[in-house]
Design an enzyme around this catalytic site. Structure first.
Site, PDB file in Angstrom:
ATOM      1  N   ILE A 118       3.188   1.995   2.121  1.00  0.00           N
ATOM      2  CA  ILE A 118       4.541   1.789   2.641  1.00  0.00           C
ATOM      3  C   ILE A 118       5.525   1.844   1.477  1.00  0.00           C
ATOM      4  CG2 ILE A 118       6.078   0.201   3.858  1.00  0.00           C
ATOM      5  CD1 ILE A 118       3.603  -1.104   5.075  1.00  0.00           C
ATOM      6  N   ASP A 151      -3.490 -12.995  -2.437  1.00  0.00           N
ATOM      7  CA  ASP A 151      -2.981 -11.624  -2.490  1.00  0.00           C
ATOM      8  C   ASP A 151      -1.569 -11.557  -1.911  1.00  0.00           C
ATOM      9  OD1 ASP A 151      -3.572  -8.544  -2.668  1.00  0.00           O
ATOM     10  OD2 ASP A 151      -2.856  -8.863  -0.629  1.00  0.00           O
ATOM     11  N   GLY A 201     -14.827  -1.270   3.479  1.00  0.00           N
ATOM     12  CA  GLY A 201     -14.066  -1.168   2.246  1.00  0.00           C
ATOM     13  C   GLY A 201     -12.734  -1.878   2.267  1.00  0.00           C
ATOM     14  N   GLY A 235       0.828  -1.214   0.000  1.00  0.00           N
ATOM     15  CA  GLY A 235       0.000   0.000   0.000  1.00  0.00           C
ATOM     16  C   GLY A 235       0.854   1.251   0.000  1.00  0.00           C
ATOM     17  N   LYS A 274       2.227 -10.571  -3.748  1.00  0.00           N
ATOM     18  CA  LYS A 274       3.139  -9.569  -3.194  1.00  0.00           C
ATOM     19  C   LYS A 274       4.487 -10.189  -2.815  1.00  0.00           C
ATOM     20  CE  LYS A 274      -0.732  -6.820  -1.485  1.00  0.00           C
ATOM     21  NZ  LYS A 274      -1.534  -6.412  -0.308  1.00  0.00           N
TER      22      LYS A 274
END
Length: 399
Positions: free
Chosen positions: A120, A185, A171, A118, A189
């Protein structure tokens, strides 16, 4: 610098907002939308070819997500001499070497800070370390949705389903949360991070076990043992071998990972000369992710090149490079699968001592075939496993 945004959902609109209220050297002049999306702004268009063939557009920001048509759109943009910035971790994890090679052929940049961590600045700092150091470990909380769920289950004493519903309302989770709760996910990453760290093309398959089956009873039991559960991605390199795994892992309640709350991420790397570096911050959300995209745009604007990688290091993937302890909650009839291992029963759960990670994940597939609701978690780091084994005075040694 003129920019086109492909996709105008949560992240795409966040990029637009930051640029519109930020540096005047950047301007969004086109927004690609699907034909079914109403054109509510003058920049919006359904004509991708017009964007690709517009010589005034310097950069294309891809925020559509998914593999297709994102893969084709990114390649076309690079081939038309456009820089590309993306937040799409799925397409980057699968096609990173290809995108990088095509970008080099056409003398443009392909940047992807927003795919991992995100807001970071993880990718940029990982690249900086890799310029001068050999990175041998990457580990951390890479997914804000799963971390929010596990954190709320423990601190608010809730079960999985109501917390997942709350995550959707806030959200944090998509309508279909499978990629988050099943670990895919995190796999994407981790693949991106390891590819940069080791300069190699990531493996197709990574041992993965998510948090779909975790229950309040599991969380409460771990808490009684002063342990906190987190979904972790971890990669380790040893010489010309490396491992990757995504799985739930238990940490002492005083550990940093155990005290990473809500939707925050905590990611660590270890380099041979720099030692440990840890990065903490918002791992998801509209503006944290958009912020990372705009940071990449500034790098292009200011001609700040990123690490040049060929992804051709001849490393060998070894799922059994790590050895650790696991705790298993399942139908007791499955415990016989581990008769050749040293084990203990703790509060109706099986603790398996010092088992290679790949072997445990293979055996877990057999367990799930018998008990679809079974759950497992690694216990601590492999080096600390002997100290961190769950313990009760009424343990029954069965191995």
């Amino acid at each position: 610098m003129k920019i086109a945004i492909l996709g105008f959902g949560t992240v795409g609109s966040g990029v637009y907002d930051i640029i519109a209220n930020g540096d005047t050297r950047m301007r969004v002049t086109a927004i690609f939308i699907r034909p079914t999306h109403p054109a509510t702004m003058p920049e919006m268009t359904t004509d991708l070819d017009a964007i690709l063939n517009d010589p005034t557009i310097d950069v294309i920001v891809e925020t559509m997500g998914g593999l297709h048509p994102a893969h084709d759109y990114i390649l076309q943009a690079l081939q038309h001499g456009k820089h590309v910035v993306t937040a799409n971790k799925a397409v980057v994890a699968k096609y990173l070497p290809e995108f990088t090679a095509v970008a080099a052929q056409h003398h443009v940049q392909f940047y992807f800070e927003a795919t991992t961590g995100g807001g970071i600045p993880w990718i940029r700092n990982l690249e900086r370390v890799a310029r001068i150091d050999q990175i041998d470990t990457i580990e951390g909380i890479f997914n804000g949705t799963s971390n929010y769920i596990l954190d709320q289950m423990q601190r608010a004493h809730l079960d999985f389903d109501p917390v997942l519903l709350a995550a959707k309302d806030m959200g944090y989770a998509e309508a279909d949360p499978s990629a988050d709760i099943d670990g895919e996910d995190v796999v994407n990453k981790l693949k991106i991070s390891a590819a940069l760290a080791y300069n190699m093309a990531p493996p197709r398959d990574v041992p993965t076990f998510g948090i779909r089956n975790v229950s309040k009873a599991d969380i409460d039991f771990f808490a009684s043992q002063h342990q906190v559960l987190r979904l972790i991605g971890k990669s380790k390199r040893d010489g010309d071998h490396y491992s990757m795994v995504v799985e739930p892992r238990l940490y002492s309640e005083t550990a940093l990972a155990a005290n990473t709350f809500e939707n925050f991420n905590l990611i660590r790397l270890h380099g041979q000369t720099i030692g440990d570096l840890q990065f903490y911050g918002q791992g998801a959300g509209k503006y944290p992710t958009a912020n990372a995209i705009v940071q990449d745009l500034f790098d292009i604007l200011e001609n700040a090149p990123h690490l040049d990688r060929s992804f051709d290091q001849p490393l060998h993937f070894d799922a059994n490079l790590n050895v650790t302890d696991y705790v298993l909650r399942a139908d007791p009839m499955t415990f016989a699968m581990f008769n050749d291992r040293e084990t203990e029963i703790v509060n109706d759960r099986l603790v398996i001592k010092q088992i290679p990670t790949g072997d445990m994940h293979k055996l877990m597939r057999g367990v799930l075939a018998i008990d679809a609701d079974a759950f497992m978690a690694a216990i601590g780091d492999s080096e600390l496993a002997a100290k961190d084994v769950l313990h009760q005075q009424d343990q029954e040694v069965i191995g």
